[in-house]
Design a protein around this motif. Structure first.
Motif, short mmCIF file in Angstrom:
data_model
loop_
_atom_site.label_atom_id
_atom_site.label_comp_id
_atom_site.label_asym_id
_atom_site.label_seq_id
_atom_site.Cartn_x
_atom_site.Cartn_y
_atom_site.Cartn_z
N ARG A 93 42.71 53.75 43.78
CA ARG A 93 43.63 52.61 43.97
C ARG A 93 42.87 51.31 43.72
N VAL A 94 43.47 50.46 42.90
CA VAL A 94 42.86 49.18 42.54
C VAL A 94 43.79 48.08 43.05
N PRO A 95 43.27 47.06 43.74
CA PRO A 95 44.16 46.02 44.28
C PRO A 95 45.04 45.39 43.19
N GLN A 96 46.32 45.27 43.51
CA GLN A 96 47.26 44.70 42.54
C GLN A 96 46.83 43.30 42.12
N ALA A 97 46.23 42.56 43.06
CA ALA A 97 45.81 41.18 42.75
C ALA A 97 44.81 41.17 41.58
N LEU A 98 43.96 42.19 41.50
CA LEU A 98 43.01 42.27 40.37
C LEU A 98 43.75 42.66 39.09
N ILE A 99 44.65 43.64 39.22
CA ILE A 99 45.40 44.09 38.04
C ILE A 99 46.21 42.93 37.46
N GLN A 110 40.65 33.86 42.26
CA GLN A 110 41.90 33.08 42.28
C GLN A 110 41.64 31.59 42.39
N THR A 111 40.55 31.21 43.06
CA THR A 111 40.29 29.78 43.27
C THR A 111 39.24 29.23 42.29
N GLY A 112 38.85 30.05 41.30
CA GLY A 112 37.90 29.58 40.27
C GLY A 112 36.48 29.39 40.80
N LYS A 113 36.16 30.03 41.92
CA LYS A 113 34.78 29.90 42.43
C LYS A 113 33.81 30.63 41.51
N ILE A 114 34.29 31.71 40.86
CA ILE A 114 33.52 32.34 39.77
C ILE A 114 34.44 32.47 38.55
N LEU A 115 33.82 32.73 37.39
CA LEU A 115 34.60 32.75 36.15
C LEU A 115 35.38 34.05 35.98
N THR A 116 34.66 35.17 36.04
CA THR A 116 35.34 36.45 35.81
C THR A 116 34.50 37.62 36.33
N ALA A 169 28.19 50.08 40.25
CA ALA A 169 27.53 50.88 41.30
C ALA A 169 28.56 51.50 42.25
N ARG A 170 28.95 50.77 43.28
CA ARG A 170 29.97 51.23 44.22
C ARG A 170 30.80 50.04 44.66
N GLY A 171 32.10 50.26 44.82
CA GLY A 171 33.01 49.20 45.25
C GLY A 171 32.63 48.62 46.60
N SER A 172 32.07 49.47 47.48
CA SER A 172 31.76 49.06 48.85
C SER A 172 30.74 47.93 48.93
N ILE A 173 29.97 47.71 47.87
CA ILE A 173 28.92 46.69 47.90
C ILE A 173 29.52 45.28 47.89
N VAL A 174 30.74 45.17 47.36
CA VAL A 174 31.39 43.86 47.25
C VAL A 174 32.48 43.74 48.30
N ASP A 175 32.59 42.57 48.91
CA ASP A 175 33.74 42.27 49.76
C ASP A 175 34.89 41.97 48.80
N GLU A 176 35.77 42.97 48.60
CA GLU A 176 36.79 42.88 47.55
C GLU A 176 37.78 41.74 47.80
N GLN A 177 38.09 41.49 49.08
CA GLN A 177 39.03 40.39 49.39
C GLN A 177 38.40 39.05 49.02
N ALA A 178 37.11 38.89 49.38
CA ALA A 178 36.40 37.65 49.05
C ALA A 178 36.33 37.48 47.53
N LEU A 179 36.17 38.59 46.84
CA LEU A 179 36.09 38.53 45.37
C LEU A 179 37.42 38.06 44.77
N ILE A 180 38.50 38.64 45.28
CA ILE A 180 39.83 38.26 44.77
C ILE A 180 40.05 36.76 44.99
N GLU A 181 39.68 36.29 46.18
CA GLU A 181 39.85 34.87 46.49
C GLU A 181 38.98 33.99 45.59
N ALA A 182 37.74 34.44 45.35
CA ALA A 182 36.82 33.65 44.50
C ALA A 182 37.37 33.56 43.08
#
Ligand code: 8YV
Length: 342
Positions: free
Chosen positions: A280-286, A263-269, A248-261
């Motif tokens: 521009r795509v966050p390097q942490a995701l790449i 990285q810490t295995g709070k979600i699978l993928t 849909a749109r990137g703005s719907i997700v808190d991208e920082q919270a997603l990266i953290e989730a």
């Protein structure tokens, strides 16, 4: 700015149209036959170019535009620079690039391109889901790198036995739901209100739905109302087997919270076709091997983009001919312009 055929006679005789961002060739060529086209993206001084385009009656644009630096929001301020503006025609079903409420307040009609991209976008969503759950892009890289010769690719998670929660059971959400049913995946959904006759379990609370599901499919429009709807708490509720898909749109997700989730295995993928600050795509995701990332290609087949282009042109031509405009957005439900003076 480059306005093709911009001699003084042309200016007087032909209706003028502003194109702030580059659009498909089909749109450009068709409109050029009928309108004097001002290409804002070719101007070095945008303020001066807008001043020169003061007489435009139509803006044709796209949401969001796919080239860096070409994302030009259509704001109330821009509308106020263009006193003769009657129509803003958008290539795309989502129109969070346009201040539609401001257009409504000024009697300007906004149009978009629904329906023709529904199935394509739902296909992309399902492709992302299968790729993320079964880790197919990684498996392919494994083969290409010659690593199969050393052993088997690891076993993946599965789509079997899963429940998908769809955030936004609109046209695209419903098309995804039908695919999910065919794949034997249970479906639930969260909207502001239940959808009449929808055969799926309704949740009036997103966190409750995330808790009850292990796939969260985002298919709700972007914009201020849905910004960061999917936050750390929703991701936590989705759980360690959770898969998030966003077409849909990137703005719907808190991208920082997603990266953290992630990285810490709070979600699978995740499978993402859209990002907060495209392209521009966050390097942490790449850097994460197990996530699937696409460059906003949800509707990007030749056939579907051609169909979208034709709807843009039909909306503009209908306005020009004074006949009913096929696809106004809900904020500006008018089929004919009350401002039209021709
Ligand atoms: C396109 C989209 O990428 O329809 C939408 O809302 O996001 C996509 O189909 C976009 O519209 C291209 O301008």
């Amino acid at each position: 700015m480059h306005a093709r055929g911009s001699g003084i006679h042309e200016q007087v005789l032909r209706k003028q149209l502003l194109m702030p961002t580059p659009l498909p060739q089909l749109v450009q060529e068709t409109l050029e036959r009928r309108f004097l086209v001002h290409r804002l993206y070719e101007a070095s001084d945008r303020e001066a170019a807008l001043e020169q385009a003061r007489d435009v009656r139509v803006i044709v644009t796209g949401a969001p535009i796919l080239v860096e630096g070409m994302n030009v929001p259509i704001t109330a301020q821009m509308m106020d620079c263009l006193p003769k503006l009657e129509l803003i025609a958008n290539l795309g079903v989502g129109y969070d690039n346009i201040e539609a409420d401001a257009a409504a307040a000024r009697g300007i009609i906004v149009t978009h391109t629904p329906d023709v991209l529904t199935q394509e976008t739902a296909d992309t969503a399902f492709g992302l889901l299968l790729n993320a759950v079964r880790q197919l892009p990684r498996a392919e890289r494994f083969l290409r790198e010659g690593r199969w010769l050393q052993g088997q690719f690891e076993l993946s998670a599965s789509l079997r036995g899963r429940t998908m929660g769809i955030l936004g059971l609109g046209r695209i959400g419903a098309a995804i739901a039908r695919r999910a049913e065919a794949f034997g995946v249970q479906v639930a959904y969260h909207n502001r209100k239940p959808v009449a006759d929808a055969p799926y379990r309704y949740f009036n609370n997103l966190i409750d739905m995330a808790r009850a599901c292990d796939i969260l499919m985002i298919a709700v429009p972007g914009g201020a109302q849905t910004r960061h709807l999917v936050n750390a708490s929703v991701l936590e509720a989705l759980g360690p087997q959770g898969v998030l898909i966003n077409i849909a749109r990137g703005s719907i997700v808190d991208e920082q919270a997603l990266i953290e989730a992630l990285q810490t295995g709070k979600i699978l993928t995740v499978g993402l076709d859209v990002f907060v600050d495209e392209p521009r795509v966050p390097q942490a995701l790449i850097d994460m091997e197990h996530v699937v990332l696409l460059p906003h290609v949800g509707s990007a087949s030749q056939a579907t983009r051609d169909a979208m282009s034709m709807v843009v042109v039909e909306n503009i031509f209908a306005w020009d001919m004074g006949i009913d405009i096929p696809c106004p957005v809900p904020e500006t439900p008018w089929r004919r312009s009350s401002k039209q003076a021709n």
